[in-house]
Write a protein that holds these residues in place. Structure first.
Motif, PDB file in Angstrom:
ATOM      1  N   ALA A 194       0.843  -1.194   0.000  1.00 60.04           N
ATOM      2  CA  ALA A 194       0.000   0.000   0.000  1.00 60.04           C
ATOM      3  C   ALA A 194       0.878   1.243   0.000  1.00 60.04           C
ATOM      4  O   ALA A 194       1.987   1.239   0.548  1.00 60.04           O
ATOM      5  CB  ALA A 194      -0.906   0.005   1.227  1.00 60.04           C
ATOM      6  N   VAL A 195       0.374   2.302  -0.603  1.00 62.73           N
ATOM      7  CA  VAL A 195       1.042   3.596  -0.506  1.00 62.73           C
ATOM      8  C   VAL A 195       1.215   3.947   0.974  1.00 62.73           C
ATOM      9  O   VAL A 195       0.277   3.813   1.764  1.00 62.73           O
ATOM     10  CB  VAL A 195       0.199   4.671  -1.235  1.00 62.73           C
ATOM     11  N   ASN A 228       5.873  10.967   0.669  1.00 60.22           N
ATOM     12  CA  ASN A 228       5.166  12.072   0.014  1.00 60.22           C
ATOM     13  C   ASN A 228       5.118  11.893  -1.497  1.00 60.22           C
ATOM     14  O   ASN A 228       4.150  12.308  -2.144  1.00 60.22           O
ATOM     15  CB  ASN A 228       5.801  13.414   0.386  1.00 60.22           C
ATOM     16  N   THR A 229       6.124  11.258  -2.064  1.00 53.17           N
ATOM     17  CA  THR A 229       6.082  10.935  -3.497  1.00 53.17           C
ATOM     18  C   THR A 229       4.964   9.927  -3.767  1.00 53.17           C
ATOM     19  O   THR A 229       4.196  10.069  -4.731  1.00 53.17           O
ATOM     20  CB  THR A 229       7.436  10.364  -3.960  1.00 53.17           C
ATOM     21  N   GLU A 230       4.870   8.915  -2.918  1.00 48.96           N
ATOM     22  CA  GLU A 230       3.809   7.899  -3.057  1.00 48.96           C
ATOM     23  C   GLU A 230       2.425   8.532  -2.926  1.00 48.96           C
ATOM     24  O   GLU A 230       1.496   8.204  -3.674  1.00 48.96           O
ATOM     25  CB  GLU A 230       3.987   6.815  -1.991  1.00 48.96           C
ATOM     26  N   TYR A 233       1.511  10.416  -6.032  1.00 45.11           N
ATOM     27  CA  TYR A 233       1.129   9.425  -7.054  1.00 45.11           C
ATOM     28  C   TYR A 233      -0.321   8.976  -6.845  1.00 45.11           C
ATOM     29  O   TYR A 233      -1.125   8.941  -7.787  1.00 45.11           O
ATOM     30  CB  TYR A 233       2.118   8.266  -6.966  1.00 45.11           C
ATOM     31  N   LEU A 234      -0.678   8.655  -5.605  1.00 44.04           N
ATOM     32  CA  LEU A 234      -2.046   8.237  -5.291  1.00 44.04           C
ATOM     33  C   LEU A 234      -3.036   9.369  -5.575  1.00 44.04           C
ATOM     34  O   LEU A 234      -4.118   9.142  -6.128  1.00 44.04           O
ATOM     35  CB  LEU A 234      -2.132   7.826  -3.824  1.00 44.04           C
ATOM     36  N   ASP A 235      -2.639  10.592  -5.233  1.00 41.59           N
ATOM     37  CA  ASP A 235      -3.507  11.752  -5.455  1.00 41.59           C
ATOM     38  C   ASP A 235      -3.739  11.974  -6.945  1.00 41.59           C
ATOM     39  O   ASP A 235      -4.856  12.263  -7.376  1.00 41.59           O
ATOM     40  CB  ASP A 235      -2.868  12.985  -4.815  1.00 41.59           C
ATOM     41  N   LEU A 286       7.950  12.488 -11.001  1.00 40.76           N
ATOM     42  CA  LEU A 286       7.925  11.024 -10.938  1.00 40.76           C
ATOM     43  C   LEU A 286       6.527  10.522 -10.601  1.00 40.76           C
ATOM     44  O   LEU A 286       6.020   9.585 -11.244  1.00 40.76           O
ATOM     45  CB  LEU A 286       8.927  10.529  -9.885  1.00 40.76           C
ATOM     46  N   ALA A 287       5.899  11.128  -9.606  1.00 45.30           N
ATOM     47  CA  ALA A 287       4.550  10.725  -9.199  1.00 45.30           C
ATOM     48  C   ALA A 287       3.560  10.887 -10.350  1.00 45.30           C
ATOM     49  O   ALA A 287       2.741   9.999 -10.633  1.00 45.30           O
ATOM     50  CB  ALA A 287       4.100  11.555  -7.998  1.00 45.30           C
ATOM     51  N   ARG A 288       3.651  12.013 -11.028  1.00 50.33           N
ATOM     52  CA  ARG A 288       2.736  12.303 -12.137  1.00 50.33           C
ATOM     53  C   ARG A 288       2.992  11.372 -13.321  1.00 50.33           C
ATOM     54  O   ARG A 288       2.053  10.872 -13.958  1.00 50.33           O
ATOM     55  CB  ARG A 288       2.897  13.769 -12.547  1.00 50.33           C
ATOM     56  N   THR A 289       4.269  11.108 -13.624  1.00 45.01           N
ATOM     57  CA  THR A 289       4.622  10.241 -14.750  1.00 45.01           C
ATOM     58  C   THR A 289       4.114   8.824 -14.536  1.00 45.01           C
ATOM     59  O   THR A 289       3.562   8.197 -15.449  1.00 45.01           O
ATOM     60  CB  THR A 289       6.147  10.227 -14.954  1.00 45.01           C
TER      61      THR A 289
END
Length: 309
Positions: A194-195, A228-230, A233-235, A286-289
């Motif tokens: 899980a994130v 926070n990167t994870e 990504y979830l957001d 990275l999260a957006r990609t």
């Protein structure tokens, strides 16, 4: 001179108390002029043993804790970061995370039994749609059923043969000194975590300058950066606790960030995967990609289907 007391809001489960004491101990070690006490909160998630989606999902475990902070009953709160929504209530902030524990999931069987030898139709219990989807994909011969309650309650249900195996976060079992109960550990390529799994976050009021400064002093920066990167990504994916979304970020030997993520259909028949690496400071990109990669593979339809349920 009397020490200043920091009140830490926490749920009453043994695991929640262990996590809150870890936060308090970290603060006292850095700030010996302070001491702490636990302020116990019973949340909607603790009282409701049905389908969590009926009471707002994982927010049911944090709503009353957040209210205790906002109304001044407590100074700070300790949370399992995987339970914290990406959209924080106004006036509250996560200002620190403790060093991350093991991110993996673990299998618990009855003593003398083995997960690999479970027969067709054996019942595996999990409270997570993420775990359930990946179990259905990897082990279609097993029956996956929801299980609620704290860790000890779930272990009791296993002992009473209501379930043949359980899948739980290894970090929680480790914190409860239950490592010996672990039958097998699922590596991330088998069960993507899980994130935010394994991370404890510390929350306080944004306008409480004293607590903000104290909490920030115990922050573990690598955990903070990865989690926070994870969460970004979830957001970007727009998922919720009802959506089988998984993902974790690790720091490579070269100091870059690697994000490995997954979106699955609830029945486990569709699994979409993503894997990207970028520079340490490129965490938002990275999260957006990674999220966009999953959208390009068809994640939007899968996520929309889970939202309709």
């Amino acid at each position: 001179m009397a020490k200043k007391v920091i009140k830490i809001a926490t749920r009453q489960s043994i695991l929640a108390q262990v996590q809150a004491r870890a936060v308090g101990d970290a603060i006292v070690k850095k700030h010996p002029d302070y001491e702490y006490e636990l302020h116990f909160i019973t949340t909607t998630g603790d009282k409701f043993m049905g389908d969590l989606s009926k009471v707002g999902g994982k927010v049911a475990f944090v709503k009353e804790v957040d209210e205790a902070l906002l109304n001044g009953e407590a100074h700070i709160a300790a949370h399992s970061m995987k339970d914290v929504p990406t959209d924080m209530p106004e006036g509250l902030v996560i200002k620190a995370m403790l060093p991350r524990a093991d991110i993996r999931d673990a299998i618990v069987c009855r003593e003398g039994e083995d997960f690999a030898n479970l027969k067709e139709g054996a019942i595996v219990g999990t409270s997570s749609v993420r775990r359930a989807a990946q179990l259905r994909y990897a082990f279609p011969h097993l029956e996956v059923k929801p299980v609620r309650g704290n860790v000890q309650t779930r272990l009791d249900k296993l002992r009473k043969r209501e379930y043949d195996a359980l899948v739980l976060a290894k970090a929680g079992l480790d914190r409860l000194d239950l490592e010996k109960r672990i039958s097998d550990v699922l590596e991330p390529d088998m069960m993507c975590p899980a994130v935010s799994q394994g991370a404890i976050g510390v929350e306080c009021r944004a306008d409480d300058a004293e607590m903000v400064k104290i909490v920030e002093s115990i922050n573990d920066e690598p955990t903070w950066h990865c989690v926070n990167t994870e969460r970004a990504y979830l957001d970007h994916l727009g998922g919720s606790c009802h959506t089988p979304i998984a993902g974790f970020v690790e720091i490579t030997k070269g100091g870059n960030l690697r994000l490995i993520g997954l979106v699955a259909s609830e029945d486990g028949k569709q699994i979409l995967r993503t894997r990207h690496k970028m520079g340490y400071d490129e965490w938002e990109k990275l999260a957006r990609t990674a999220a966009d990669d999953l959208f390009d593979q068809g994640a939007e339809a899968i996520i929309a289907a889970t939202h309709r349920h």
